[in-house]
Design an enzyme around this catalytic site. Sequence first.
Site, mmCIF file in Angstrom:
data_model
loop_
_atom_site.group_PDB
_atom_site.id
_atom_site.type_symbol
_atom_site.label_atom_id
_atom_site.label_comp_id
_atom_site.label_asym_id
_atom_site.label_seq_id
_atom_site.Cartn_x
_atom_site.Cartn_y
_atom_site.Cartn_z
ATOM 1 N N HIS A 72 0.689 -0.977 -0.002
ATOM 2 C CA HIS A 72 -0.025 -0.055 -0.176
ATOM 3 C C HIS A 72 0.803 1.189 0.089
ATOM 4 O O HIS A 72 1.808 1.486 0.910
ATOM 5 C CB HIS A 72 -0.966 -0.041 1.091
ATOM 6 C CG HIS A 72 -2.169 -0.683 1.006
ATOM 7 N ND1 HIS A 72 -3.485 -0.592 1.605
ATOM 8 C CD2 HIS A 72 -2.320 -1.805 0.140
ATOM 9 C CE1 HIS A 72 -4.194 -1.480 1.188
ATOM 10 N NE2 HIS A 72 -3.509 -2.536 0.493
ATOM 11 N N PRO A 292 -3.724 0.238 18.788
ATOM 12 C CA PRO A 292 -3.452 0.077 17.298
ATOM 13 C C PRO A 292 -3.474 1.081 16.503
ATOM 14 O O PRO A 292 -3.103 0.636 15.201
ATOM 15 C CB PRO A 292 -4.539 -0.963 17.245
ATOM 16 C CG PRO A 292 -5.581 -0.967 18.221
ATOM 17 C CD PRO A 292 -4.802 -0.033 19.324
ATOM 18 N N LYS A 296 1.488 -0.365 14.871
ATOM 19 C CA LYS A 296 2.992 -0.519 15.372
ATOM 20 C C LYS A 296 3.204 -1.745 15.994
ATOM 21 O O LYS A 296 4.406 -2.045 16.192
ATOM 22 C CB LYS A 296 3.502 0.810 16.154
ATOM 23 C CG LYS A 296 3.514 2.108 15.334
ATOM 24 C CD LYS A 296 4.814 2.126 14.370
ATOM 25 C CE LYS A 296 4.647 2.728 13.209
ATOM 26 N NZ LYS A 296 4.367 2.083 11.913
ATOM 27 N N TYR A 383 4.578 6.165 9.957
ATOM 28 C CA TYR A 383 3.771 4.878 9.726
ATOM 29 C C TYR A 383 4.322 3.858 8.745
ATOM 30 O O TYR A 383 4.335 2.624 9.138
ATOM 31 C CB TYR A 383 2.578 5.420 8.831
ATOM 32 C CG TYR A 383 1.329 4.752 8.598
ATOM 33 C CD1 TYR A 383 0.277 4.744 9.726
ATOM 34 C CD2 TYR A 383 1.468 3.659 7.491
ATOM 35 C CE1 TYR A 383 -0.651 3.757 9.412
ATOM 36 C CE2 TYR A 383 0.261 2.847 7.594
ATOM 37 C CZ TYR A 383 -0.707 2.842 8.760
ATOM 38 O OH TYR A 383 -1.548 1.663 8.378
HETATM 39 P P1 RFL Z 1 1.639 -11.996 21.451
HETATM 40 O O1 RFL Z 1 1.308 -12.203 19.874
HETATM 41 O O2 RFL Z 1 0.760 -11.505 22.395
HETATM 42 O O3 RFL Z 1 2.269 -13.490 21.618
HETATM 43 C C1 RFL Z 1 2.554 -13.984 22.965
HETATM 44 C C2 RFL Z 1 2.649 -15.465 23.203
HETATM 45 O O4 RFL Z 1 3.100 -15.953 24.479
HETATM 46 C C3 RFL Z 1 2.007 -16.872 24.905
HETATM 47 N N1 RFL Z 1 2.278 -16.860 26.346
HETATM 48 C C4 RFL Z 1 2.726 -17.543 27.112
HETATM 49 N N2 RFL Z 1 3.557 -18.793 26.755
HETATM 50 C C5 RFL Z 1 3.856 -19.492 27.979
HETATM 51 N N3 RFL Z 1 4.001 -19.288 28.950
HETATM 52 C C6 RFL Z 1 3.175 -18.200 29.682
HETATM 53 N N4 RFL Z 1 3.185 -18.071 30.850
HETATM 54 C C7 RFL Z 1 2.616 -17.276 28.518
HETATM 55 N N5 RFL Z 1 1.930 -16.047 28.485
HETATM 56 C C8 RFL Z 1 1.464 -15.950 27.110
HETATM 57 C C9 RFL Z 1 0.785 -16.489 24.407
HETATM 58 O O5 RFL Z 1 -0.021 -17.623 24.299
HETATM 59 C C10 RFL Z 1 1.324 -15.967 22.935
HETATM 60 O O6 RFL Z 1 1.128 -16.977 22.106
HETATM 61 O O7 RFL Z 1 3.122 -11.211 21.505
HETATM 62 P P2 RFL Z 1 4.152 -11.062 20.226
HETATM 63 O O8 RFL Z 1 4.675 -11.902 19.969
HETATM 64 O O9 RFL Z 1 5.077 -9.976 21.123
HETATM 65 O O10 RFL Z 1 3.489 -10.240 19.329
HETATM 66 C C11 RFL Z 1 2.967 -8.731 19.407
HETATM 67 C C12 RFL Z 1 1.713 -8.633 18.536
HETATM 68 O O11 RFL Z 1 0.821 -9.838 18.337
HETATM 69 C C13 RFL Z 1 0.765 -7.210 18.860
HETATM 70 O O12 RFL Z 1 1.771 -6.480 19.114
HETATM 71 C C14 RFL Z 1 0.151 -6.807 17.617
HETATM 72 O O13 RFL Z 1 -1.003 -7.736 17.458
HETATM 73 C C15 RFL Z 1 -0.572 -5.495 17.950
HETATM 74 N N6 RFL Z 1 -1.442 -5.184 16.654
HETATM 75 C C16 RFL Z 1 -1.016 -4.655 15.587
HETATM 76 N N7 RFL Z 1 0.427 -4.374 15.344
HETATM 77 C C17 RFL Z 1 0.814 -4.024 14.323
HETATM 78 O O14 RFL Z 1 2.019 -3.974 14.057
HETATM 79 N N8 RFL Z 1 -0.003 -3.759 13.167
HETATM 80 C C18 RFL Z 1 -1.315 -3.694 13.436
HETATM 81 O O15 RFL Z 1 -2.116 -3.354 12.341
HETATM 82 C C19 RFL Z 1 -1.874 -4.185 14.583
HETATM 83 N N9 RFL Z 1 -3.420 -3.982 14.752
HETATM 84 C C20 RFL Z 1 -2.933 -5.406 16.930
HETATM 85 C C21 RFL Z 1 -3.743 -4.745 15.938
HETATM 86 C C22 RFL Z 1 -3.338 -5.862 18.107
HETATM 87 C C23 RFL Z 1 -4.883 -6.049 18.523
HETATM 88 N N10 RFL Z 1 -5.145 -6.750 19.454
HETATM 89 C C24 RFL Z 1 -6.366 -7.451 19.676
HETATM 90 C C25 RFL Z 1 -4.406 -6.489 20.762
HETATM 91 C C26 RFL Z 1 -5.002 -4.880 15.931
HETATM 92 C C27 RFL Z 1 -5.507 -5.569 17.287
HETATM 93 C C28 RFL Z 1 -7.080 -5.495 17.312
HETATM 94 C C1 PHB Z 2 -5.941 -4.368 10.757
HETATM 95 O O1 PHB Z 2 -6.149 -5.109 11.930
HETATM 96 O O2 PHB Z 2 -5.948 -4.284 9.860
HETATM 97 C C2 PHB Z 2 -5.309 -2.930 11.438
HETATM 98 C C3 PHB Z 2 -5.199 -2.581 12.763
HETATM 99 C C4 PHB Z 2 -4.938 -1.398 13.100
HETATM 100 C C5 PHB Z 2 -4.225 -0.338 11.962
HETATM 101 C C6 PHB Z 2 -4.186 -0.829 10.769
HETATM 102 C C7 PHB Z 2 -4.923 -2.047 10.340
HETATM 103 O O3 PHB Z 2 -3.729 0.750 12.502
#
Ligand code: RFL
Ligand code: PHB
Length: 388
Positions: A72, A292, A296, A383
Amino acid sequence: MKTQVAIIGGGPSGLLLSQLLNRAGIATVVLERQTRAHVLSRIRAGVLEQGTVRMLHEAGCGARMEKEGHPHHGCYLSTAEGRFRVDFTEACGREVMVYGQTEMTRDLYEAQDAIGATILHEVSDVVLHDVETGNPHVTFTKDGQSHRLDCDWIAGCDGFHGVSRKTIPETVRKEFERVYPFGWLGILSRTKPAADELVYANHPRGFALASMRNDALSRYYIQVPLTDKVEDWSDAAFWDELRARLPADVAAALETGTSIEKSIAPLRSFVSEPMRWGRLFLVGDAAHIVPPTGAKGLNLAVSDVHYLYEALVAAQSGDMSGVEHYSDRALKRVWAAMRFSWWMTSILHRFPDQSTFDQRIQETELHMLRDVPSAQETMARNYVGLPF
Ligand code: RFL
Ligand code: PHB
């Protein structure tokens, strides 16, 4: 059991670190609390920075992303007066890749399977021991049996609710936090995306985001009060509210359908310092959370992995400078992303206590972004991701 690097958590951080280290000849064991199916069912990030794309290639698992991901070159922002576009390529010469975290995790699992990496699922009672000494170890339970894993280093990749961060004594740990008075209600639907690029909408009824995974899979979010529950929102109510908040032409193009996932995520900014304590490193969400709005979270997790990977490879040949500087290097980038995510959140959402003064400031920020090239450049640079 013995390994070089014990990795707590098999989310994107843990799997990517494991993949890179194994390819560099450094042995790892990943301990994951959930099942593989559960890890793969989480719908999260959708936007990858170029640095993240580069790291996936370096880990040998970028092929499907290259084929199925969508570059994008800009995004839309909308206000009550209509929408405008920030052209990332024009503003800073770089772009982002739209490719879901779920797909990236699937690719990492497949790459780990192919090299025979050790990932233990459904482990419980994970406890980190002696991390401030030269001989750390981890104890855990698997299939009702207690185990001990001896290692040289521990990577805490276990997310915000994990155990690793809490292993660092409270006297050492400094935490910085802002909790926002709203959450995001998100849905995934098998429908064609309403626009060709992401649309971030500031609307008097609250923020909305139109995002996507591919040509046939859309991801939408709306700002909701923290008191709302998923059960309060039927699909029909969600679509009506989203349509009301999106710019008119995007709303008119909105295809609706049955949601295949619906969840509410609270918004929070959080940093825990330092990110290293003795032989324990915190990586990704274990050390920091961003709202979010700036896309990042996952990308920051990947830059942490990059710094740690370099540090551990250098440590193999006796160079400890990367280990010593890991926390400072990672935190510098973390705070820059904190600022950007906070800023994006503050200019796009409706805050419960927002005064008319605050509202004018918000409008002025958006007008600057629409009209001032240097403001667009700053936004675009952040971004698409600051370099690492
Ligand atoms: P995770 O993905 O939380 O993975 C951690 C893992 O550790 C396990 N765990 C354990 N395992 C063993 N013993 C324990 N005691 C444990 N406790 C936990 C868990 O089961 C899990 O599998 O962390 P990690 O790997 O650091 O990754 C981080 C990302 O997942 C997170 O930052 C992103 O998803 C955030 N995020 C976004 N980031 C972006 O860069 N771009 C985006 O567009 C974006 N959109 C989002 C997002 C996060 C969202 N939510 C739901 C929080 C949109 C949403 C809605
Ligand atoms: C996505 O889940 O597609 C998403 C979430 C947060 C953003 C952008 C995209 O800022």
